[in-house]
Design an enzyme around this catalytic site. Structure first.
Site, PDB file in Angstrom:
ATOM      1  N   ASN A  13       0.909  -1.062   0.169  1.00  0.00           N
ATOM      2  CA  ASN A  13      -0.221  -0.128   0.029  1.00  0.00           C
ATOM      3  C   ASN A  13       0.855   1.140   0.039  1.00  0.00           C
ATOM      4  O   ASN A  13       1.498   1.718   1.205  1.00  0.00           O
ATOM      5  CB  ASN A  13      -0.850  -0.127   1.151  1.00  0.00           C
ATOM      6  CG  ASN A  13      -1.947   1.190   1.286  1.00  0.00           C
ATOM      7  OD1 ASN A  13      -1.760   2.149   0.317  1.00  0.00           O
ATOM      8  ND2 ASN A  13      -2.804   1.129   2.197  1.00  0.00           N
ATOM      9  N   ARG A  95      -2.366  -2.016  -3.668  1.00  0.00           N
ATOM     10  CA  ARG A  95      -3.489  -1.211  -3.761  1.00  0.00           C
ATOM     11  C   ARG A  95      -3.375   0.034  -4.529  1.00  0.00           C
ATOM     12  O   ARG A  95      -2.519   0.833  -4.754  1.00  0.00           O
ATOM     13  CB  ARG A  95      -3.700  -0.733  -2.201  1.00  0.00           C
ATOM     14  CG  ARG A  95      -4.764   0.304  -1.981  1.00  0.00           C
ATOM     15  CD  ARG A  95      -4.900   0.940  -0.730  1.00  0.00           C
ATOM     16  NE  ARG A  95      -6.149   1.940  -0.553  1.00  0.00           N
ATOM     17  CZ  ARG A  95      -6.259   2.922  -0.052  1.00  0.00           C
ATOM     18  NH1 ARG A  95      -5.119   3.390   0.763  1.00  0.00           N
ATOM     19  NH2 ARG A  95      -7.157   3.703   0.160  1.00  0.00           N
ATOM     20  N   HIS A 184     -12.390   3.436  -1.140  1.00  0.00           N
ATOM     21  CA  HIS A 184     -12.528   2.712   0.146  1.00  0.00           C
ATOM     22  C   HIS A 184     -13.232   1.013  -0.335  1.00  0.00           C
ATOM     23  O   HIS A 184     -13.764   0.644   0.465  1.00  0.00           O
ATOM     24  CB  HIS A 184     -13.530   2.928   1.316  1.00  0.00           C
ATOM     25  CG  HIS A 184     -12.751   4.205   2.063  1.00  0.00           C
ATOM     26  ND1 HIS A 184     -13.453   5.316   2.489  1.00  0.00           N
ATOM     27  CD2 HIS A 184     -11.532   4.494   2.136  1.00  0.00           C
ATOM     28  CE1 HIS A 184     -12.667   6.253   3.084  1.00  0.00           C
ATOM     29  NE2 HIS A 184     -11.390   5.511   3.160  1.00  0.00           N
ATOM     30  N   LEU A 213     -15.918   4.339   8.714  1.00  0.00           N
ATOM     31  CA  LEU A 213     -15.434   5.738   9.561  1.00  0.00           C
ATOM     32  C   LEU A 213     -14.241   5.560  10.071  1.00  0.00           C
ATOM     33  O   LEU A 213     -14.001   4.944  11.010  1.00  0.00           O
ATOM     34  CB  LEU A 213     -16.522   5.796  10.646  1.00  0.00           C
ATOM     35  CG  LEU A 213     -18.006   5.712  10.154  1.00  0.00           C
ATOM     36  CD1 LEU A 213     -18.913   5.841  11.448  1.00  0.00           C
ATOM     37  CD2 LEU A 213     -18.362   6.654   9.181  1.00  0.00           C
ATOM     38  N   ASN A 215     -10.032   7.734   9.311  1.00  0.00           N
ATOM     39  CA  ASN A 215      -9.736   8.886   8.992  1.00  0.00           C
ATOM     40  C   ASN A 215     -10.423   9.735   7.708  1.00  0.00           C
ATOM     41  O   ASN A 215     -10.898  10.881   7.936  1.00  0.00           O
ATOM     42  CB  ASN A 215      -8.196   9.182   8.924  1.00  0.00           C
ATOM     43  CG  ASN A 215      -7.546   9.911  10.213  1.00  0.00           C
ATOM     44  OD1 ASN A 215      -8.040  10.902  10.552  1.00  0.00           O
ATOM     45  ND2 ASN A 215      -6.283   9.462  10.368  1.00  0.00           N
ATOM     46  N   ARG A 245     -11.580  16.445   6.174  1.00  0.00           N
ATOM     47  CA  ARG A 245     -12.188  16.863   5.070  1.00  0.00           C
ATOM     48  C   ARG A 245     -13.638  17.375   5.341  1.00  0.00           C
ATOM     49  O   ARG A 245     -14.124  16.670   6.320  1.00  0.00           O
ATOM     50  CB  ARG A 245     -12.090  15.721   3.848  1.00  0.00           C
ATOM     51  CG  ARG A 245     -10.682  15.325   3.612  1.00  0.00           C
ATOM     52  CD  ARG A 245     -10.615  14.017   2.510  1.00  0.00           C
ATOM     53  NE  ARG A 245      -9.639  13.052   2.978  1.00  0.00           N
ATOM     54  CZ  ARG A 245      -9.730  11.955   2.821  1.00  0.00           C
ATOM     55  NH1 ARG A 245     -10.879  11.408   2.062  1.00  0.00           N
ATOM     56  NH2 ARG A 245      -8.741  11.050   3.210  1.00  0.00           N
ATOM     57  N   ASP A 286      -8.887  13.812  15.820  1.00  0.00           N
ATOM     58  CA  ASP A 286      -8.987  12.380  16.242  1.00  0.00           C
ATOM     59  C   ASP A 286     -10.270  12.174  17.094  1.00  0.00           C
ATOM     60  O   ASP A 286     -10.479  12.959  18.034  1.00  0.00           O
ATOM     61  CB  ASP A 286      -7.606  12.202  17.017  1.00  0.00           C
ATOM     62  CG  ASP A 286      -7.622  10.665  17.376  1.00  0.00           C
ATOM     63  OD1 ASP A 286      -8.863  10.104  17.782  1.00  0.00           O
ATOM     64  OD2 ASP A 286      -6.408  10.249  17.316  1.00  0.00           O
ATOM     65  N   ILE A 338     -13.227   4.735  13.888  1.00  0.00           N
ATOM     66  CA  ILE A 338     -14.318   5.265  14.545  1.00  0.00           C
ATOM     67  C   ILE A 338     -15.353   4.259  14.530  1.00  0.00           C
ATOM     68  O   ILE A 338     -15.859   4.009  15.493  1.00  0.00           O
ATOM     69  CB  ILE A 338     -14.565   6.429  13.938  1.00  0.00           C
ATOM     70  CG1 ILE A 338     -13.347   7.481  14.064  1.00  0.00           C
ATOM     71  CG2 ILE A 338     -15.805   7.167  14.212  1.00  0.00           C
ATOM     72  CD1 ILE A 338     -13.735   8.891  13.415  1.00  0.00           C
ATOM     73  N   GLU A 391      -8.450  -4.643   4.908  1.00  0.00           N
ATOM     74  CA  GLU A 391      -8.309  -4.212   3.389  1.00  0.00           C
ATOM     75  C   GLU A 391      -7.141  -5.117   2.975  1.00  0.00           C
ATOM     76  O   GLU A 391      -7.011  -5.506   1.874  1.00  0.00           O
ATOM     77  CB  GLU A 391      -8.000  -2.875   3.423  1.00  0.00           C
ATOM     78  CG  GLU A 391      -9.372  -1.758   3.306  1.00  0.00           C
ATOM     79  CD  GLU A 391      -9.079  -0.506   3.748  1.00  0.00           C
ATOM     80  OE1 GLU A 391      -9.284   0.256   2.408  1.00  0.00           O
ATOM     81  OE2 GLU A 391      -9.007   0.139   4.753  1.00  0.00           O
TER      82      GLU A 391
HETATM   83  P1  AMP Z   1      -8.584   4.622  10.502  1.00  0.00           P
HETATM   84  O1  AMP Z   1      -8.423   5.692   9.420  1.00  0.00           O
HETATM   85  O2  AMP Z   1      -9.501   3.528  10.142  1.00  0.00           O
HETATM   86  O3  AMP Z   1      -7.244   4.051  10.986  1.00  0.00           O
HETATM   87  O4  AMP Z   1      -9.210   5.309  11.779  1.00  0.00           O
HETATM   88  C1  AMP Z   1      -8.199   6.395  12.317  1.00  0.00           C
HETATM   89  C2  AMP Z   1      -9.525   6.887  13.333  1.00  0.00           C
HETATM   90  O5  AMP Z   1     -10.065   6.191  14.311  1.00  0.00           O
HETATM   91  C3  AMP Z   1      -8.698   7.848  14.255  1.00  0.00           C
HETATM   92  O6  AMP Z   1      -8.446   9.341  13.899  1.00  0.00           O
HETATM   93  C4  AMP Z   1      -9.374   8.024  15.451  1.00  0.00           C
HETATM   94  O7  AMP Z   1     -10.300   9.032  15.370  1.00  0.00           O
HETATM   95  C5  AMP Z   1     -10.355   6.844  15.321  1.00  0.00           C
HETATM   96  N1  AMP Z   1     -10.296   5.744  16.685  1.00  0.00           N
HETATM   97  C6  AMP Z   1      -9.361   4.945  16.604  1.00  0.00           C
HETATM   98  N2  AMP Z   1      -9.620   4.321  18.256  1.00  0.00           N
HETATM   99  C7  AMP Z   1     -10.681   4.953  18.386  1.00  0.00           C
HETATM  100  C8  AMP Z   1     -11.372   4.875  19.735  1.00  0.00           C
HETATM  101  N3  AMP Z   1     -10.981   3.938  20.635  1.00  0.00           N
HETATM  102  N4  AMP Z   1     -12.475   5.765  19.771  1.00  0.00           N
HETATM  103  C9  AMP Z   1     -12.976   6.670  19.171  1.00  0.00           C
HETATM  104  N5  AMP Z   1     -12.284   6.896  17.905  1.00  0.00           N
HETATM  105  C10 AMP Z   1     -11.008   5.841  17.400  1.00  0.00           C
END
Ligand code: AMP
Length: 411
Positions: A13, A95, A184, A213, A215, A245, A286, A338, A391
């Protein structure tokens, strides 16, 4: 081509300044190694390699470009006896973010495929050049290993024309390939199938709303295993509120900022892609931090609450819209950072949707867990689920199926 008796697939990736990699053994689902190279092109690039069962190896040193990064990761694999010339390695899966309309399936990479990915650079200027750099280096390092491109857009190519078209002048749209592609897709494919499996149903007979859900964030409406609508469009900017975004916005905001604020196109691009979303609304991108601030009595609780409310409101609108698009919904599946971890987000999105047959059981929703699981009360008309995305596994599976001619027992 080389033997196809091996069972290892290397997934690459390649982002604009990073390469993530994972070696998967398709025979037993194990992951012999993985790692990443970050901050490529900077003086303090970071390399991390995690061999299964061995200690992590990490170092900081300048890594000038993607080619050097791939050489470094190939050396790390070699040290574990897992080099690119290992007979176990059956294919490399890449990817690729944008496959346009042409690539509807994973595709074995040859010169024509590389040229077509290059032709798509104008619609994915941030992503496709990095993906291409990864492909070219991998081809030169492992010329005998079949390499497969798995496209983020491919799953969405089944969208009907009325969902993929913007209502703008057709000649302009066609000349510049302006349409809704969606992203995605690898995750939406994997999670929609996972949701059907969780319900014990055939994917071909299950309608799912997937909420990815992370980043970046996107929703999709999947009818019988085929995507019929998704929230991202020409680029990954459209749709849901994301970490940085804006998601959906009146396009006239762009003209307004240009005319009234004197901002350039590049400045507005940067504003909407990098300084908007949760970050723009409350200063944090975050969700963990947003939730923590909301629960505090501090002075910055209010803006965090507003950011959360805007985020959730947009999501609920998409859930409602996709109920209308699908007609019948069997499951809503939450996934990515998220979606998998933030119970308060899931609770808030589903609150008040009983009229649509949707609800979340607070106890199930709050219970810890890391596998696919239902969070709706037993007997709900629509199942609400958490389905962790993978993924890398999906890219490896699609790659392996293509080079081995199998289906890995999938429905
Ligand atoms: P990803 O792009 O799938 O890795 O998701 C990243 C985002 O997931 C981070 O920016 C966090 O905002 C969110 N995240 C990760 N762990 C948690 C958690 N325990 N509670 C709330 N949000 C989380």
């Amino acid at each position: 081509m080389r033997n196809t008796r091996g069972t290892h697939v290397l997934v690459l990736n390649t982002g604009s300044s990073s390469v993530k990699y994972r070696l998967l053994d398709m025979a037993d689902g194990s992951r012999p190694a993985g790692g990443l190279v970050e901050r490529i092109g900077e003086r303090t690039s970071y390399l991390r390699h995690d061999p299964a069962g061995g200690p992590r190896r990490e170092r900081e040193e300048p890594v000038a470009d993607h080619a050097t990064a791939l050489e470094a990761l190939a050396e790390e694999l070699e040290r574990d006896g897992l080099g690119l010339d290992s007979p176990e390695l059956v294919a490399i899966g890449h990817r690729v973010v944008h496959g346009g309309r042409r690539f509807t399936e994973p595709t074995v990479i040859d010169e024509a495929v590389t040229a077509e990915i290059e032709r798509l650079v104008p619609v994915a200027p941030l992503h496709n050049p990095a993906n291409l750099a990864g492909i070219r280096t991998a081809l030169s390092l492992a010329p005998d290993v079949p390499q497969v491109a798995v496209f983020d857009t491919a799953f969405h190519t089944t969208m009907p024309e009325h969902a993929a078209r913007y209502a703008i002048d057709t000649a302009v749209a066609d000349e510049h390939r302006v349409r809704r592609y969606g992203f995605h897709g690898t995750s939406h494919a994997y999670v929609s199938r996972g949701a059907a499996e969780l319900l014990g149903r055939e994917p071909s007979e299950t309608n799912v709303i997937v909420l990815h859900l992370g980043n970046g964030a996107s929703a999709s409406a999947v009818a019988g295993g085929r995507c019929v609508d998704t929230s991202m469009g020409l680029t990954p900017l459209e749709g849901l509120v994301m970490g940085t975004r804006s998601g959906d916005i009146d396009p006239a905001v762009v003209f307004h900022l240009s005319r009234v604020a004197g901002m350039s196109v590049d400045e507005i691009d940067e504003l909407l892609n990098r300084r908007s979303g949760l970050l723009g609304l409350c200063g944090d991108n975050d969700m963990r931090e947003v939730l923590r601030r909301m629960d505090s009595d501090g002075p910055d609780a209010e803006s965090a609450r507003l950011a959360f409310d805007v985020y959730v409101h947009r999501l609920r609108k998409y859930v409602g819209a996709y109920c209308a698009v699908l007609g019948r919904v069997d499951a809503v599946a939450f996934t990515a950072g998220i979606g998998e971890n933030a119970a308060p987000v899931r609770q808030a999105v589903m609150a008040g949707l009983r009229g649509l047959g949707m609800a979340v059981d607070p106890e199930l929703n709050g219970a810890p867990g890391d596998g696919p699981r239902l969070i709706s009360p037993p007997g709900s008309r629509v199942a609400v689920a958490v389905v962790p995305t993978d993924e890398e596994l999906e890219i490896a599976t699609q790659t392996y199926e293509l080079v081995s001619g199998g289906t890995m027992g999938r429905k």
